[in-house]
Design a protein around this motif. Structure first.
Motif, PDB file in Angstrom:
ATOM      1  N   ARG A  42      39.487  51.196  43.364  1.00 21.87           N
ATOM      2  CA  ARG A  42      40.950  51.219  43.360  1.00 21.87           C
ATOM      3  C   ARG A  42      41.566  50.905  44.715  1.00 21.87           C
ATOM      4  O   ARG A  42      42.708  50.468  44.807  1.00 21.87           O
ATOM      5  CB  ARG A  42      41.438  52.585  42.887  1.00 21.87           C
ATOM      6  CG  ARG A  42      41.108  52.874  41.421  1.00 21.87           C
ATOM      7  CD  ARG A  42      41.715  54.186  40.979  1.00 21.87           C
ATOM      8  NE  ARG A  42      41.485  54.433  39.556  1.00 21.87           N
ATOM      9  CZ  ARG A  42      41.933  55.490  38.901  1.00 21.87           C
ATOM     10  NH1 ARG A  42      42.644  56.418  39.561  1.00 21.87           N
ATOM     11  NH2 ARG A  42      41.685  55.644  37.622  1.00 21.87           N
ATOM     12  N   ARG A  43      40.821  51.113  45.803  1.00 21.83           N
ATOM     13  CA  ARG A  43      41.391  50.874  47.124  1.00 21.83           C
ATOM     14  C   ARG A  43      41.615  49.385  47.338  1.00 21.83           C
ATOM     15  O   ARG A  43      40.724  48.567  47.045  1.00 21.83           O
ATOM     16  CB  ARG A  43      40.469  51.415  48.210  1.00 21.83           C
ATOM     17  CG  ARG A  43      41.099  51.389  49.596  1.00 21.83           C
ATOM     18  CD  ARG A  43      40.251  52.108  50.617  1.00 21.83           C
ATOM     19  NE  ARG A  43      39.008  51.408  50.903  1.00 21.83           N
ATOM     20  CZ  ARG A  43      38.400  51.422  52.082  1.00 21.83           C
ATOM     21  NH1 ARG A  43      38.921  52.112  53.082  1.00 21.83           N
ATOM     22  NH2 ARG A  43      37.265  50.790  52.257  1.00 21.83           N
ATOM     23  N   PRO A  44      42.769  48.964  47.826  1.00 28.59           N
ATOM     24  CA  PRO A  44      43.026  47.542  48.070  1.00 28.59           C
ATOM     25  C   PRO A  44      42.018  46.954  49.051  1.00 28.59           C
ATOM     26  O   PRO A  44      41.496  47.671  49.917  1.00 28.59           O
ATOM     27  CB  PRO A  44      44.446  47.523  48.653  1.00 28.59           C
ATOM     28  CG  PRO A  44      45.054  48.818  48.225  1.00 28.59           C
ATOM     29  CD  PRO A  44      43.930  49.803  48.174  1.00 28.59           C
ATOM     30  N   PRO A  45      41.720  45.665  48.951  1.00 26.97           N
ATOM     31  CA  PRO A  45      40.815  45.018  49.921  1.00 26.97           C
ATOM     32  C   PRO A  45      41.309  45.220  51.355  1.00 26.97           C
ATOM     33  O   PRO A  45      42.511  45.157  51.629  1.00 26.97           O
ATOM     34  CB  PRO A  45      40.852  43.546  49.506  1.00 26.97           C
ATOM     35  CG  PRO A  45      41.210  43.570  48.057  1.00 26.97           C
ATOM     36  CD  PRO A  45      42.152  44.725  47.894  1.00 26.97           C
ATOM     37  N   TRP A  89      32.869  36.033  38.655  1.00 27.24           N
ATOM     38  CA  TRP A  89      33.629  34.858  39.064  1.00 27.24           C
ATOM     39  C   TRP A  89      35.077  35.248  39.338  1.00 27.24           C
ATOM     40  O   TRP A  89      35.517  36.347  38.995  1.00 27.24           O
ATOM     41  CB  TRP A  89      33.570  33.751  38.009  1.00 27.24           C
ATOM     42  CG  TRP A  89      34.271  34.065  36.709  1.00 27.24           C
ATOM     43  CD1 TRP A  89      35.601  33.883  36.420  1.00 27.24           C
ATOM     44  CD2 TRP A  89      33.678  34.586  35.513  1.00 27.24           C
ATOM     45  NE1 TRP A  89      35.871  34.252  35.127  1.00 27.24           N
ATOM     46  CE2 TRP A  89      34.710  34.687  34.541  1.00 27.24           C
ATOM     47  CE3 TRP A  89      32.381  34.971  35.168  1.00 27.24           C
ATOM     48  CZ2 TRP A  89      34.472  35.161  33.255  1.00 27.24           C
ATOM     49  CZ3 TRP A  89      32.152  35.443  33.878  1.00 27.24           C
ATOM     50  CH2 TRP A  89      33.187  35.533  32.948  1.00 27.24           C
ATOM     51  N   THR A  90      35.794  34.354  39.962  1.00 29.04           N
ATOM     52  CA  THR A  90      37.227  34.553  40.174  1.00 29.04           C
ATOM     53  C   THR A  90      38.000  33.567  39.310  1.00 29.04           C
ATOM     54  O   THR A  90      37.500  32.500  38.948  1.00 29.04           O
ATOM     55  CB  THR A  90      37.624  34.330  41.645  1.00 29.04           C
ATOM     56  OG1 THR A  90      37.311  32.983  42.019  1.00 29.04           O
ATOM     57  CG2 THR A  90      36.882  35.294  42.550  1.00 29.04           C
ATOM     58  N   ASP A  91      39.212  33.954  38.985  1.00 21.21           N
ATOM     59  CA  ASP A  91      40.146  33.068  38.284  1.00 21.21           C
ATOM     60  C   ASP A  91      41.398  32.973  39.149  1.00 21.21           C
ATOM     61  O   ASP A  91      42.209  33.900  39.180  1.00 21.21           O
ATOM     62  CB  ASP A  91      40.491  33.619  36.902  1.00 21.21           C
ATOM     63  CG  ASP A  91      41.489  32.731  36.160  1.00 21.21           C
ATOM     64  OD1 ASP A  91      41.901  31.688  36.714  1.00 21.21           O
ATOM     65  OD2 ASP A  91      41.866  33.072  35.023  1.00 21.21           O
ATOM     66  N   SER A 121      39.100  42.726  37.230  1.00 21.73           N
ATOM     67  CA  SER A 121      39.663  43.541  38.304  1.00 21.73           C
ATOM     68  C   SER A 121      40.748  42.727  38.991  1.00 21.73           C
ATOM     69  O   SER A 121      40.479  41.645  39.518  1.00 21.73           O
ATOM     70  CB  SER A 121      38.589  43.919  39.328  1.00 21.73           C
ATOM     71  OG  SER A 121      37.613  44.772  38.769  1.00 21.73           O
ATOM     72  N   ARG A 122      41.963  43.222  38.973  1.00 20.95           N
ATOM     73  CA  ARG A 122      43.072  42.491  39.584  1.00 20.95           C
ATOM     74  C   ARG A 122      42.946  42.488  41.105  1.00 20.95           C
ATOM     75  O   ARG A 122      42.433  43.428  41.695  1.00 20.95           O
ATOM     76  CB  ARG A 122      44.418  43.106  39.177  1.00 20.95           C
ATOM     77  CG  ARG A 122      44.739  42.954  37.693  1.00 20.95           C
ATOM     78  CD  ARG A 122      46.132  43.462  37.386  1.00 20.95           C
ATOM     79  NE  ARG A 122      46.460  43.321  35.977  1.00 20.95           N
ATOM     80  CZ  ARG A 122      46.957  42.211  35.433  1.00 20.95           C
ATOM     81  NH1 ARG A 122      47.183  41.151  36.215  1.00 20.95           N
ATOM     82  NH2 ARG A 122      47.240  42.154  34.151  1.00 20.95           N
ATOM     83  N   LEU A 123      43.438  41.418  41.725  1.00 25.36           N
ATOM     84  CA  LEU A 123      43.406  41.270  43.173  1.00 25.36           C
ATOM     85  C   LEU A 123      44.819  41.053  43.695  1.00 25.36           C
ATOM     86  O   LEU A 123      45.677  40.520  42.969  1.00 25.36           O
ATOM     87  CB  LEU A 123      42.521  40.080  43.566  1.00 25.36           C
ATOM     88  CG  LEU A 123      41.026  40.205  43.236  1.00 25.36           C
ATOM     89  CD1 LEU A 123      40.342  38.854  43.373  1.00 25.36           C
ATOM     90  CD2 LEU A 123      40.375  41.239  44.124  1.00 25.36           C
ATOM     91  N   PRO A 124      45.085  41.406  44.941  1.00 31.03           N
ATOM     92  CA  PRO A 124      46.426  41.182  45.497  1.00 31.03           C
ATOM     93  C   PRO A 124      46.680  39.728  45.852  1.00 31.03           C
ATOM     94  O   PRO A 124      47.827  39.328  46.047  1.00 31.03           O
ATOM     95  CB  PRO A 124      46.442  42.070  46.751  1.00 31.03           C
ATOM     96  CG  PRO A 124      45.010  42.199  47.122  1.00 31.03           C
ATOM     97  CD  PRO A 124      44.248  42.201  45.838  1.00 31.03           C
ATOM     98  N   ASP A 125      45.626  38.912  45.959  1.00 28.84           N
ATOM     99  CA  ASP A 125      45.782  37.505  46.306  1.00 28.84           C
ATOM    100  C   ASP A 125      44.619  36.743  45.696  1.00 28.84           C
ATOM    101  O   ASP A 125      43.575  37.324  45.361  1.00 28.84           O
ATOM    102  CB  ASP A 125      45.786  37.337  47.830  1.00 28.84           C
ATOM    103  CG  ASP A 125      46.336  35.980  48.264  1.00 28.84           C
ATOM    104  OD1 ASP A 125      46.695  35.175  47.382  1.00 28.84           O
ATOM    105  OD2 ASP A 125      46.390  35.727  49.482  1.00 28.84           O
ATOM    106  N   ALA A 169      42.296  37.381  39.876  1.00 32.26           N
ATOM    107  CA  ALA A 169      41.425  38.463  39.436  1.00 32.26           C
ATOM    108  C   ALA A 169      39.964  38.098  39.662  1.00 32.26           C
ATOM    109  O   ALA A 169      39.608  36.924  39.780  1.00 32.26           O
ATOM    110  CB  ALA A 169      41.660  38.764  37.960  1.00 32.26           C
ATOM    111  N   LEU A 170      39.137  39.146  39.742  1.00 26.52           N
ATOM    112  CA  LEU A 170      37.689  39.001  39.784  1.00 26.52           C
ATOM    113  C   LEU A 170      37.146  39.478  38.444  1.00 26.52           C
ATOM    114  O   LEU A 170      37.511  40.554  37.966  1.00 26.52           O
ATOM    115  CB  LEU A 170      37.102  39.845  40.920  1.00 26.52           C
ATOM    116  CG  LEU A 170      35.576  39.856  41.039  1.00 26.52           C
ATOM    117  CD1 LEU A 170      35.073  38.514  41.565  1.00 26.52           C
ATOM    118  CD2 LEU A 170      35.117  40.984  41.967  1.00 26.52           C
TER     119      LEU A 170
END
Length: 311
Positions: A95-98, A35-37, A55-59, A42-43
């Motif tokens: 590790r690679r950004p989306p 899920w996302t928060d 897992s942290r996300l940039p957006d 983060a995912l």
């Protein structure tokens, strides 16, 4: 609500984990819950019996889909992006950004993606809504009346590796919700955050064509949010109630009759999903965490992988 439906007057759901975190876009994949928060950008993934991994996300991400290639398709505010999964034995995202794949409605800064799901053919179908912070916009989970929402400027789209982005000829909405599909893929269900109705339409995945838009169910005193379809073709709808700090999950028959209604001790529900062995566990996400519910013997359908491989 159909008066013949079973309505429990006390909350029956058991909160499973993450009581202080938002759970949105809930999915079961590879024997784990994902899920996302939006608040923590983060995912998450969670294997029962262990702690959730982040897992942290940039957006922030409003919807996502797992792909045939092993990647993950992320629906951010104005972009569809692809992210890699971590190589085993690591878990979560790599590790690679989306990597951006497609801009969505770039000329209209007032909209953002609000919900999405793969259809049975492996296309990603999603909708937009009035972006947070737009003057006049209300939270899709609030109990505000229709007048509390900004103008209906959201649209529906289908995205595929073969055809790219195609707009679906559906009415504009304040915020698209409840996107899901019948077991044979020929009926699409959806709702608008500013209304109390779940709509349905005939859906042609190959042509990205919709027709015969019609009412599926009227929630009357609640606003439908996320939805999922079980193996019997019934629609499970998570609905925000107007009052009392609770929400409910309603199971509708394929003809729209309400079969079952259960209260949930959370004010802002997101998406229900089936998972676990045999897809017989019913989980519901909310702004207050993840909840395990009694599915009354129902079982779910495996999510179709997004077909990101051009053939």
């Amino acid at each position: 609500m159909d008066r013949a439906a079973r309505q429990d007057t006390a909350p029956t759901a058991a909160q499973a984990l993450a009581p202080d975190a938002g759970v949105d876009g809930l999915r079961w994949h590879a024997d784990r819950w994902w899920w996302t928060d939006p608040d923590s950008v983060a995912l998450y993934l969670w294997s029962p019996g262990s702690a959730p991994l982040r897992s942290r996300l940039p957006d922030s991400v409003s919807a996502f889909a797992f792909c045939r290639s092993g990647r993950v398709l992320l629906a951010q505010a104005k972009w569809l992006c692809f992210a890699d999964l971590a190589a085993p034995p690591l878990q979560g995202l790599g590790r690679r950004p989306p990597q951006p794949a497609m801009a969505v409605d770039p000329a209209e800064p007032r909209t953002a993606i609000s919900d999405g799901s793969t259809d049975r053919a492996g296309n990603f179908v999603f909708g937009t809504g009035t972006a947070a912070g737009t003057p006049g916009a209300a939270s899709p989970g609030s109990a505000a009346g229709t007048a509390g929402f900004a103008p209906a400027i959201g649209s529906f789209y289908q995205y595929s590796a073969r055809h790219g982005l195609r707009r679906l000829a559906l009415p504009t909405v304040a915020a698209a919700n409840s996107i899901c599909f019948s077991p044979d893929g020929r009926i699409m269900y959806f709702s608008d955050a500013a209304t109390r109705r779940i709509q349905q339409c005939d859906y042609d995945a190959e042509a990205a064509r919709v027709a015969n838009v019609r009412l599926f169910a009227d929630a009357q005193d609640a606003r439908p949010r996320g939805a999922a379809v079980d193996s019997a073709g019934c629609v499970w709808s998570a609905q925000a109630l107007d009052a009392d700090g609770h929400c409910r999950v309603v199971r509708y028959a394929p003809d729209g009759a309400a079969l079952r209604s259960e209260l949930l001790p959370a004010a802002q529900p997101t998406r229900p999903a089936f998972g676990g062995p045999g897809l017989e566990q019913l989980m519901v996400g909310s702004a207050a965490g993840l909840h395990l519910m009694d599915g009354a013997g129902a079982s779910g359908l495996a999510c179709t992988l997004f077909n990101d491989i051009k053939e």
